[in-house]
Design an enzyme around this catalytic site. Sequence first.
Site, PDB file in Angstrom:
ATOM      1  N   SER A  50       0.826  -1.207   0.000  1.00  0.00           N
ATOM      2  CA  SER A  50       0.000   0.000   0.000  1.00  0.00           C
ATOM      3  C   SER A  50       0.859   1.255   0.000  1.00  0.00           C
ATOM      4  CB  SER A  50      -0.919   0.018   1.224  1.00  0.00           C
ATOM      5  OG  SER A  50      -0.161   0.281   2.395  1.00  0.00           O
ATOM      6  N   ASP A  84      -1.408  -1.076  -3.730  1.00  0.00           N
ATOM      7  CA  ASP A  84      -2.734  -0.895  -3.129  1.00  0.00           C
ATOM      8  C   ASP A  84      -2.957   0.519  -2.595  1.00  0.00           C
ATOM      9  OD1 ASP A  84      -5.219  -2.082  -2.413  1.00  0.00           O
ATOM     10  OD2 ASP A  84      -4.558  -2.251  -0.332  1.00  0.00           O
ATOM     11  N   HIS A  85      -4.192   0.986  -2.716  1.00  0.00           N
ATOM     12  CA  HIS A  85      -4.623   2.285  -2.168  1.00  0.00           C
ATOM     13  C   HIS A  85      -3.667   3.409  -2.560  1.00  0.00           C
ATOM     14  CE1 HIS A  85      -8.260   1.501   0.095  1.00  0.00           C
ATOM     15  NE2 HIS A  85      -7.738   0.355   0.484  1.00  0.00           N
ATOM     16  N   ASP A 106      -6.937   4.938  -5.700  1.00  0.00           N
ATOM     17  CA  ASP A 106      -7.928   5.312  -4.694  1.00  0.00           C
ATOM     18  C   ASP A 106      -8.281   6.801  -4.772  1.00  0.00           C
ATOM     19  OD1 ASP A 106      -9.584   5.562  -2.544  1.00  0.00           O
ATOM     20  OD2 ASP A 106      -8.178   4.792  -1.056  1.00  0.00           O
ATOM     21  N   HIS A 183     -11.811  -1.211   7.425  1.00  0.00           N
ATOM     22  CA  HIS A 183     -10.373  -1.393   7.557  1.00  0.00           C
ATOM     23  C   HIS A 183      -9.935  -1.413   9.025  1.00  0.00           C
ATOM     24  CE1 HIS A 183     -10.028   0.329   3.301  1.00  0.00           C
ATOM     25  NE2 HIS A 183      -9.490  -0.858   3.243  1.00  0.00           N
ATOM     26  N   HIS A 211     -12.541  -5.096   0.729  1.00  0.00           N
ATOM     27  CA  HIS A 211     -11.496  -4.559   1.592  1.00  0.00           C
ATOM     28  C   HIS A 211     -11.913  -4.750   3.050  1.00  0.00           C
ATOM     29  CE1 HIS A 211      -9.409  -1.656  -1.469  1.00  0.00           C
ATOM     30  NE2 HIS A 211      -9.691  -2.825  -2.001  1.00  0.00           N
ATOM     31  N   GLY A 212     -10.950  -4.684   3.961  1.00  0.00           N
ATOM     32  CA  GLY A 212     -11.276  -4.820   5.373  1.00  0.00           C
ATOM     33  C   GLY A 212     -11.725  -6.222   5.754  1.00  0.00           C
ATOM     34  N   ASN A 233      -9.204  -8.798   0.338  1.00  0.00           N
ATOM     35  CA  ASN A 233      -8.014  -8.129   0.852  1.00  0.00           C
ATOM     36  C   ASN A 233      -7.867  -8.329   2.352  1.00  0.00           C
ATOM     37  OD1 ASN A 233      -7.845  -7.162  -1.750  1.00  0.00           O
ATOM     38  ND2 ASN A 233      -7.581  -5.028  -1.153  1.00  0.00           N
TER      39      ASN A 233
END
Length: 283
Positions: A50, A84-85, A106, A183, A211-212, A233
Amino acid sequence: MPLVSTGELVTRARSQGRAVAAFNVITLEHAEAIAAGAERAGEPAVLQISENAVRFHGGELTALAAATGAVARASSVPLALHLDHVVSRDLLHAAYTEGFSSVMFDASKLPYGDNVKATAEAVRWGHGRGIWVEAELGRIGGKDGEPPLDAHTPGVRTDPAEAAAYVADTGVDALAVAVGSTHAMTERTAAVDHALIAGLRAALPVPLVLHGSSGVPDDGLRAAVAAGMTKINIGTALNTAYTGAVRAFLEAHPATVDPRAYLAPAREAMAGTVAHFLAVVRG
């Protein structure tokens, strides 16, 4: 084994009604644990880095990407690299030069129109270089003075009609949606909306990403995959295992100064967590 692409893993999983798990890398031990856990489970996986992790390493991606890629290439199971992100355009562009097959761009905190414009530009750039692009959409604020809402703010949900328009307007290859996970959860108590997942799966032509996922119980993850989630994820669950093992070792051996003594059980704890989640999501 040579690296595989995230798009290849996700497309294959979707065609089989299964899911592929993606695990966040912060340290070399994370990468080693993910590879070891994937080999133990006999399943492919995605290693993802990330923008926050890059920031932790002084804003430099090259060393962490090189180490993670080396670990992945040495594995006996198919592994992919994902960025990521990503918010920074410089980091987005580094995805290509550092060998990533995919990126999650993102723009979810921008007002809807700006989100669409920025994401569409990222998709055009990525597709021009063979990069698979994921994005994220929750309930978009920014209307009548309302601030944009992160897709994992408690209570936020992705609207299927808005998501379908967003995918059409941006051309993204996959969409992370807000269905009840959050998250950084350290307890697995999240209740995801499986009916909404099914509705999003029916409305969208692209794979869905959760996500999360660390906060979702095993049964909830299995049901989410059955309802239509394809990329799962996982980050915090690895850190919980890592930190717990380090804490337990140092409490039992307070005089220890050699980090190898406590990083070995930490790496093993993460590998076990990876193998467990891969067994859950494969159905």
